[in-house]
Design a protein around this motif. Structure first.
Motif, mmCIF file in Angstrom:
data_model
loop_
_atom_site.group_PDB
_atom_site.id
_atom_site.type_symbol
_atom_site.label_atom_id
_atom_site.label_comp_id
_atom_site.label_asym_id
_atom_site.label_seq_id
_atom_site.Cartn_x
_atom_site.Cartn_y
_atom_site.Cartn_z
ATOM 1 N N VAL A 1 0.847 -1.192 0.000
ATOM 2 C CA VAL A 1 0.000 0.000 0.000
ATOM 3 C C VAL A 1 0.885 1.245 0.000
ATOM 4 O O VAL A 1 0.637 2.223 -0.724
ATOM 5 N N ARG A 2 1.923 1.228 0.798
ATOM 6 C CA ARG A 2 2.829 2.382 0.892
ATOM 7 C C ARG A 2 3.517 2.620 -0.468
ATOM 8 O O ARG A 2 3.649 3.773 -0.909
ATOM 9 N N ASN A 3 3.932 1.535 -1.080
ATOM 10 C CA ASN A 3 4.578 1.657 -2.355
ATOM 11 C C ASN A 3 3.613 2.238 -3.403
ATOM 12 O O ASN A 3 3.984 3.040 -4.267
ATOM 13 N N THR A 4 2.364 1.803 -3.316
ATOM 14 C CA THR A 4 1.347 2.293 -4.229
ATOM 15 C C THR A 4 1.102 3.782 -4.004
ATOM 16 O O THR A 4 0.972 4.556 -4.937
ATOM 17 N N LEU A 5 1.049 4.183 -2.747
ATOM 18 C CA LEU A 5 0.814 5.589 -2.405
ATOM 19 C C LEU A 5 2.009 6.451 -2.783
ATOM 20 O O LEU A 5 1.851 7.613 -3.152
#
Length: 114
Positions: free
Chosen positions: A108-112
């Protein structure tokens, strides 16, 4: 003189008779002492036997109590081992879930970030 000789023989025989009777009496007394000693030994043996039987019964009771306690402890150990296996499995699952959650958070962090 013959009468006196016979009288002396009679007196000697009476003395011998008295001596034999005294010996017989002493022997009878000794027999009674031995018989009393035997009775005393029998009584002592019975008392010891009774005490020994009582001790054996007490020991058997203690062994039975110890066996029961051992069985109870074995049951508790088995229950605790089962509980430990359940907790280990729960911890393993929680650890896997935690790892999955961490990977999802990183994803999720990578996506954000992009």
């Amino acid at each position: 003189q013959e009468k006196q000789s016979l009288q002396e023989q009679v007196e000697a025989l009476e003395k011998d008779k008295e001596a034999l009777e005294q010996q017989n009496l002493e022997l009878e007394e000794e027999k009674l002492r031995v018989a009393k000693a035997l009775v005393d030994l029998e009584l002592e043996e019975k008392a010891l036997s009774g005490a020994r039987n009582e001790e054996m019964t007490e020991m058997r009771d203690q062994v039975g109590t110890m066996q029961s306690a051992t069985e109870e402890l074995q049951t508790k150990i088995a229950d605790l081992q089962s509980e430990l296996k359940k907790r280990d499995e729960a911890l393993r699952i929680t650890s896997i879930e935690h790892e999955d959650t961490m990977q999802e958070l990183v994803a999720v962090r990578n996506t954000l970030d992009h």
